[in-house]
Design an enzyme around this catalytic site. Structure first.
Site, PDB file in Angstrom:
ATOM      1  N   ASP A  90     -16.352   7.233  37.606  1.00 45.73           N
ATOM      2  CA  ASP A  90     -14.738   7.569  37.620  1.00 45.73           C
ATOM      3  C   ASP A  90     -15.596   9.205  35.876  1.00 45.73           C
ATOM      4  O   ASP A  90     -15.629   8.857  34.820  1.00 45.73           O
ATOM      5  CB  ASP A  90     -13.964   6.531  36.655  1.00 45.73           C
ATOM      6  CG  ASP A  90     -13.410   5.674  38.133  1.00 45.73           C
ATOM      7  OD1 ASP A  90     -13.823   5.685  38.815  1.00 45.73           O
ATOM      8  OD2 ASP A  90     -12.245   5.350  38.051  1.00 45.73           O
ATOM      9  N   LYS A 154      -6.709  10.935  39.461  1.00 48.42           N
ATOM     10  CA  LYS A 154      -7.009   9.909  38.795  1.00 48.42           C
ATOM     11  C   LYS A 154      -5.973  10.092  37.692  1.00 48.42           C
ATOM     12  O   LYS A 154      -5.881  11.600  36.670  1.00 48.42           O
ATOM     13  CB  LYS A 154      -7.894   8.755  38.170  1.00 48.42           C
ATOM     14  CG  LYS A 154      -7.493   7.630  37.353  1.00 48.42           C
ATOM     15  CD  LYS A 154      -8.955   7.344  37.619  1.00 48.42           C
ATOM     16  CE  LYS A 154      -8.321   6.192  35.648  1.00 48.42           C
ATOM     17  NZ  LYS A 154     -10.398   5.579  35.394  1.00 48.42           N
ATOM     18  N   LYS A 183      -5.084   7.701  42.040  1.00 48.70           N
ATOM     19  CA  LYS A 183      -5.552   6.493  41.647  1.00 48.70           C
ATOM     20  C   LYS A 183      -4.792   6.241  40.476  1.00 48.70           C
ATOM     21  O   LYS A 183      -4.605   7.199  39.720  1.00 48.70           O
ATOM     22  CB  LYS A 183      -6.780   5.886  41.275  1.00 48.70           C
ATOM     23  CG  LYS A 183      -7.185   5.313  40.304  1.00 48.70           C
ATOM     24  CD  LYS A 183      -8.694   4.705  39.825  1.00 48.70           C
ATOM     25  CE  LYS A 183      -8.667   3.432  38.899  1.00 48.70           C
ATOM     26  NZ  LYS A 183     -10.229   3.259  38.462  1.00 48.70           N
TER      27      LYS A 183
END
EC number: 4.1.2.4
Length: 223
Positions: A90, A154, A183
């Site tokens: 991430d 995300k 996400k």
């Protein structure tokens, strides 16, 4: 995704997290069968060892939480995390370059990191940090993601001035559709909020409240 617990990236990104904290995080992830533990990259090797023999992923946060490092630095950190056992990455985008409308830079950054992940069969997630962005900037990032094709985009780090919103999840999903997953992370602390994020299109939830949310879900469903 049939099993509710597999929506969750069980998160401990505190700068003062100890080995004991990591051991607790991994034990909880095993007990509840979460998808991933989300940790700072320095904890990658330890968590990989703690989760050995399970299907729970280790997710390393790259250039976290500000994203204010060079592409070369982010790529090195990504490679290092993968070498230490990361199953997922991430990374935080360079918000400054986005604000400057330097979209070629943003695309190059995304491409290089996603390419490293693909080469090693590792899942890639691009953190937008939406609390600092205009809708136009969010849309532009989604369009770049459609070209580069990371596994996920995300909403947030959880360390900014705001976290995930249902509106942002809907916006992101409306652009990337099924080409890239979404996400939601940041400020998701109860079942109701979590279910709204999933309904809006989130396929992964990042939260330090995964146990509380899962237990609330199981109580309703008598599990």
């Amino acid at each position: 995704m049939n099993k509710f617990s597999k929506y969750f990236d069980h998160t401990c990104l505190k700068p003062y997290a100890t080995r004991e904290d990591m051991a607790k995080l991994c034990e909880e992830a095993k007990k509840y069968d979460f998808m991933m533990v989300a940790i700072n990259s320095t904890q990658t090797k330890l968590c990989k060892e703690l989760l050995k023999g399970t299907d729970i992923h280790v997710g390393a946060a790259i250039s976290f939480p500000l994203g204010q490092t060079t592409i070369e630095t982010k790529v090195f950190e990504t490679k290092d995390a993968i070498a230490n056992g990361a199953d997922e990455i991430d990374y935080v985008i360079n918000i400054t370059e986005l604000k400057e409308k330097n979209y070629d830079y943003i695309k190059e950054e995304m491409t290089q990191i996603v390419d490293v992940c693909k080469k090693h069969n590792v899942i890639s997630k691009v953190i937008f940090e939406n609390c600092y962005l205009t809708d136009e900037e969010k849309i532009k990032l989604c369009e770049i993601a459609l070209e580069v094709k990371p596994d996920f985009i995300k909403t947030s780090t959880g360390f900014g001035t705001g976290g995930a919103t249902v509106e942002d999840v809907k916006l992101m999903k409306s652009i990337v559709k099924d080409t890239v997953k979404v996400k939601a992370a940041g400020g998701i602390r109860d079942l109701d909020t979590c279910l709204k994020m999933i309904e809006a299109g989130a396929e992964r939830i990042g939260t330090s409240s995964a146990i509380k949310i899962t237990e609330a879900y199981n109580k309703i469903h008598n599990k």
